[in-house]
Design a protein around this motif. Structure first.
Motif, PDB file in Angstrom:
ATOM      1  N   THR A   1       0.812  -1.225   0.000  1.00 54.57           N
ATOM      2  CA  THR A   1       0.000   0.000   0.000  1.00 54.57           C
ATOM      3  C   THR A   1       0.843   1.272   0.000  1.00 54.57           C
ATOM      4  OG1 THR A   1      -1.846  -1.124   1.098  1.00 54.57           O
ATOM      5  CG2 THR A   1      -1.821   1.277   1.183  1.00 54.57           C
TER       6      THR A   1
ATOM      7  N   TYR B   1       1.993   1.780  -3.534  1.00 54.57           N
ATOM      8  CA  TYR B   1       0.926   2.219  -4.427  1.00 54.57           C
ATOM      9  C   TYR B   1       0.691   3.720  -4.283  1.00 54.57           C
ATOM     10  CZ  TYR B   1      -3.573   2.167  -6.878  1.00 54.57           C
ATOM     11  OH  TYR B   1      -4.596   2.399  -7.766  1.00 54.57           O
TER      12      TYR B   1
ATOM     13  N   TYR C   1       0.180   8.294  -6.729  1.00 56.09           N
ATOM     14  CA  TYR C   1      -0.248   9.618  -6.262  1.00 56.09           C
ATOM     15  C   TYR C   1       0.924  10.555  -5.995  1.00 56.09           C
ATOM     16  CZ  TYR C   1      -4.559   6.983  -5.524  1.00 56.09           C
ATOM     17  OH  TYR C   1      -5.659   6.174  -5.705  1.00 56.09           O
TER      18      TYR C   1
ATOM     19  N   ALA D   1     -11.581  -0.546  -5.363  1.00 60.39           N
ATOM     20  CA  ALA D   1     -10.387   0.160  -4.885  1.00 60.39           C
ATOM     21  C   ALA D   1      -9.731   0.999  -5.978  1.00 60.39           C
ATOM     22  CB  ALA D   1      -9.386  -0.844  -4.306  1.00 60.39           C
ATOM     23  N   VAL D   2      -9.433   0.394  -7.101  1.00 61.03           N
ATOM     24  CA  VAL D   2      -8.752   1.124  -8.178  1.00 61.03           C
ATOM     25  C   VAL D   2      -9.674   2.148  -8.836  1.00 61.03           C
ATOM     26  CG1 VAL D   2      -7.607   0.907 -10.411  1.00 61.03           C
ATOM     27  CG2 VAL D   2      -7.086  -0.718  -8.585  1.00 61.03           C
TER      28      VAL D   2
ATOM     29  N   GLY E   1     -10.090   4.915  -6.479  1.00 55.37           N
ATOM     30  CA  GLY E   1      -8.785   5.524  -6.270  1.00 55.37           C
ATOM     31  C   GLY E   1      -8.413   6.499  -7.364  1.00 55.37           C
ATOM     32  N   ASN E   2      -8.961   6.299  -8.569  1.00 57.68           N
ATOM     33  CA  ASN E   2      -8.710   7.241  -9.663  1.00 57.68           C
ATOM     34  C   ASN E   2      -9.454   8.560  -9.467  1.00 57.68           C
ATOM     35  OD1 ASN E   2      -6.952   5.577 -11.028  1.00 57.68           O
ATOM     36  ND2 ASN E   2      -8.548   4.637 -12.287  1.00 57.68           N
TER      37      ASN E   2
ATOM     38  N   PRO F   1      -7.330   9.677  -3.785  1.00 65.27           N
ATOM     39  CA  PRO F   1      -6.569   8.725  -2.969  1.00 65.27           C
ATOM     40  C   PRO F   1      -7.254   8.420  -1.644  1.00 65.27           C
ATOM     41  CG  PRO F   1      -5.504  10.886  -2.990  1.00 65.27           C
ATOM     42  CD  PRO F   1      -6.574  10.917  -4.029  1.00 65.27           C
TER      43      PRO F   1
ATOM     44  N   PHE G   1      -9.544   5.501  -2.195  1.00 64.60           N
ATOM     45  CA  PHE G   1      -8.755   4.272  -2.271  1.00 64.60           C
ATOM     46  C   PHE G   1      -8.413   3.772  -0.869  1.00 64.60           C
ATOM     47  CE2 PHE G   1      -4.490   2.377  -2.125  1.00 64.60           C
ATOM     48  CZ  PHE G   1      -4.670   1.269  -2.947  1.00 64.60           C
TER      49      PHE G   1
ATOM     50  N   ILE H   1      -9.502   0.165   1.088  1.00 57.97           N
ATOM     51  CA  ILE H   1      -8.500  -0.763   1.617  1.00 57.97           C
ATOM     52  C   ILE H   1      -8.625  -0.865   3.132  1.00 57.97           C
ATOM     53  CG2 ILE H   1      -6.027  -1.244   1.812  1.00 57.97           C
ATOM     54  CD1 ILE H   1      -7.196  -1.572  -0.992  1.00 57.97           C
TER      55      ILE H   1
ATOM     56  N   GLN I   1      -1.591  -0.423 -13.137  1.00 57.15           N
ATOM     57  CA  GLN I   1      -2.950  -0.294 -12.608  1.00 57.15           C
ATOM     58  C   GLN I   1      -3.791  -1.503 -12.982  1.00 57.15           C
ATOM     59  OE1 GLN I   1      -5.206   3.342 -13.203  1.00 57.15           O
ATOM     60  NE2 GLN I   1      -4.712   3.837 -11.075  1.00 57.15           N
TER      61      GLN I   1
ATOM     62  N   TYR J   1      -2.858  -4.202 -10.521  1.00 56.44           N
ATOM     63  CA  TYR J   1      -3.521  -3.992  -9.230  1.00 56.44           C
ATOM     64  C   TYR J   1      -5.003  -4.343  -9.306  1.00 56.44           C
ATOM     65  CZ  TYR J   1       0.352  -1.811  -6.696  1.00 56.44           C
ATOM     66  OH  TYR J   1       1.530  -1.588  -6.023  1.00 56.44           O
TER      67      TYR J   1
END
Length: 518
Positions: free
Chosen positions: A321, A324, A329, A391-392, A395-396, A399, A402, A406, A478, A481
């Protein structure tokens, strides 16, 4: 001086117990929560020692030794493998030697391994140049002059770090077999998942404290001092443990009322006759199951499946994590934003305390037996994991989204794990709990090894392939992930289904008096 320290601490214990006792009519002591707090701090230190590498390698260690993702993946996967194999033997050792000595040895070994990391730079310098008597900064200068991109520096440093990680893993493998065994000795069945979740949240608190302390130590005093300072905490814990821990039937701070509460699952409670009971007498009263015999029970295989299908998920979050967040980011581990994101993640994961209380609620309010309450709770935690597919995509957007996803997965995992460990005490005799936790811990460690090793290879392939590697509209790393998080989301439900098939009904392999159901 040690005698004076012992006297002072022992005289403080009654005050601690009194303060921790509830202000109500119940007169039982509450020393079990003092013991639980010791387990909490041990687990916190355990995870802080484990996190030092993940929070320092990318920004501090890699530039010095020219490491890449594969090098880091190799270190973490080998740690997981050694941890897994060690669990098998350390669990048996805890049953054989007893948790007081066994736990102290485990913490001493992993603390030594943690501190040893600090000297890898000096050792690399000495092995390659013959110059051993230098300080940390002197070693850096010599290695820099040799050319940081040189293959011998990378290879030698990885080799030395592997040795340190192996020592760390062998010691840390003892934490959960010892802690779960202690919990089974000091808590009744209905409270064990809750107690385990409390000490298990030491992992979240350790992972919470780590990102706001370790990068600061590394940036101000060098990455070596981060390993040295955090590793030293274990020896302070050992001192307190050796002074404080005594089995409940021999503990002057556990009265008859508390002992009866602890032993409420047993057919008979004879507080005074067990007061001076020897280890040999206890082992005679409650038979210990051999390692080979353990594998003959479906309960063992159900717990193995439960750990193997899920443990690697938590380890992946722990190790990858921060990477990532840094990679996608741009927030490094020592930046305010990077630290804030990691702190939020582990704050959310601490919701597991409430989740682990769920079986106790079912027992107290709905009259369920411990197994039924746990299997129902496990299904709920498995369903929560489905949020991982978001999550992904989320996350876009941000953050923070995301990290929230998690964090929820981490909370449900910790609740799941606490109940799995509690089921060991529900099914097996107390004298075999260390062995059983070692067996299922080995399964979890093997899961972590396979997931981390395969993930690092997938990331390397995705990074090399770039836009040519796609999955569900995502490209490169990505996409990798997205594959991993999608798999994580369904692994818990698959594991739950297999566990339910192996043990469809409440079925302990031991009777209340400790003898085995044949």
């Amino acid at each position: 001086m040690p005698e004076v320290t012992t006297v002072i601490i022992r005289r403080c214990i009654p005050f601690i117990v009194t303060v921790m006792s509830p202000i109500q009519t119940a007169k039982k002591t509450n020393f079990r929560w003092v013991v639980c707090s010791m387990l909490f701090f041990a687990t916190m230190i355990n995870y802080m020692d484990r996190q030092v590498l993940s929070l320092t390698w990318k920004d501090f260690i890699a530039p010095e030794f020219a490491w890449d993702d594969e090098d880091y993946g190799r270190l973490t996967s080998l740690f997981s493998l050694v941890y897994a194999v060690s669990m098998f033997f350390v669990g048996w050792f805890m049953d054989k030697a007893g948790v007081k000595k066994g736990y102290a040895w485990a913490v001493a070994v992993w603390s030594f391994g943690a501190i040893l990391h600090a000297f890898c730079g000096i050792a690399t310098c000495g092995a390659l140049t013959g110059v051993w008597f230098v300080d940390f900064d002197g070693a850096k200068e010599i290695l820099h002059d040799m050319g940081v991109a040189g293959l011998p520096i990378t290879t030698m440093s990885i080799f030395l770090f592997i040795i340190c990680r192996c020592i760390l893993a062998m010691g840390q493998a003892g934490n959960f077999p010892a802690a779960v065994k202690v919990t089974s000795a000091y808590f009744p069945k209905k409270d064990r998942a809750y107690a385990i979740s409390i000490f298990n949240n030491g992992a979240s608190v350790g992972a919470l404290i780590a990102p706001i302390t370790i990068p600061v130590l590394a940036s101000r005093f060098g990455w070596e001092m981060a390993f040295f300072a955090i590793g030293s905490l274990g020896y302070l814990w050992i001192l307190l443990w050796l002074i404080l821990y005594v089995k409940p039937q021999q503990n002057d701070y556990v009265n008859q009322a508390e002992y009866n509460y602890i032993m409420q699952d047993e057919d008979s409670v004879d507080y005074f006759s067990r007061k001076n009971e020897s280890i040999e007498q206890a082992q005679t009263r409650e038979k210990r199951i051999g390692i080979i015999k353990c594998f003959s029970y479906p309960h063992t295989w159900a717990l193995i499946v439960g750990k193997f299908m899920t443990d690697g998920v938590w380890w992946f979050f722990l190790f990858w994590t921060p990477i990532y967040i840094s990679e996608f980011y741009g927030y490094t581990a020592d930046s305010p934003m990077g630290m804030s994101l990691i702190v939020l993640l582990y704050l959310i994961s601490m919701l597991s305390i409430g989740g682990a209380y769920l079986p106790t609620y079912f027992v107290n309010n709905h009259g369920m037996d411990p197994y039924t309450s746990r299997i129902r709770a496990l299904m709920f935690f498995a369903l929560v994991q489905l949020v991982g597919v978001l999550a992904v995509p989320l996350g876009n957007i941000s953050p923070w989204l995301f990290v929230i996803v998690i964090g929820l997965q981490g909370a449900s995992h910790q609740s799941w794990s606490a109940n799995l460990f509690s089921m060991v005490g529900d099914f097996f005799p107390k004298n075999s709990i260390g062995t059983m936790v070692g067996i299922i811990g080995m399964a979890g460690g093997m899961s972590a090894y396979l997931i981390i090793e395969s993930s690092s290879m997938l990331f390397s392939y995705a990074g090399t392939s770039g836009a040519e590697f796609t999955f569900l509209g995502y490209e490169g790393k990505q996409a990798a992930y997205m594959i991993i998080f999608s798999c994580f989301s369904v692994m818990y439900l698959i594991g739950w289904g297999i566990m339910k098939a192996l043990i469809p009904e409440n079925d302990s392999i031991r009777k209340n008096d400790g003898t085995l159901n044949q």
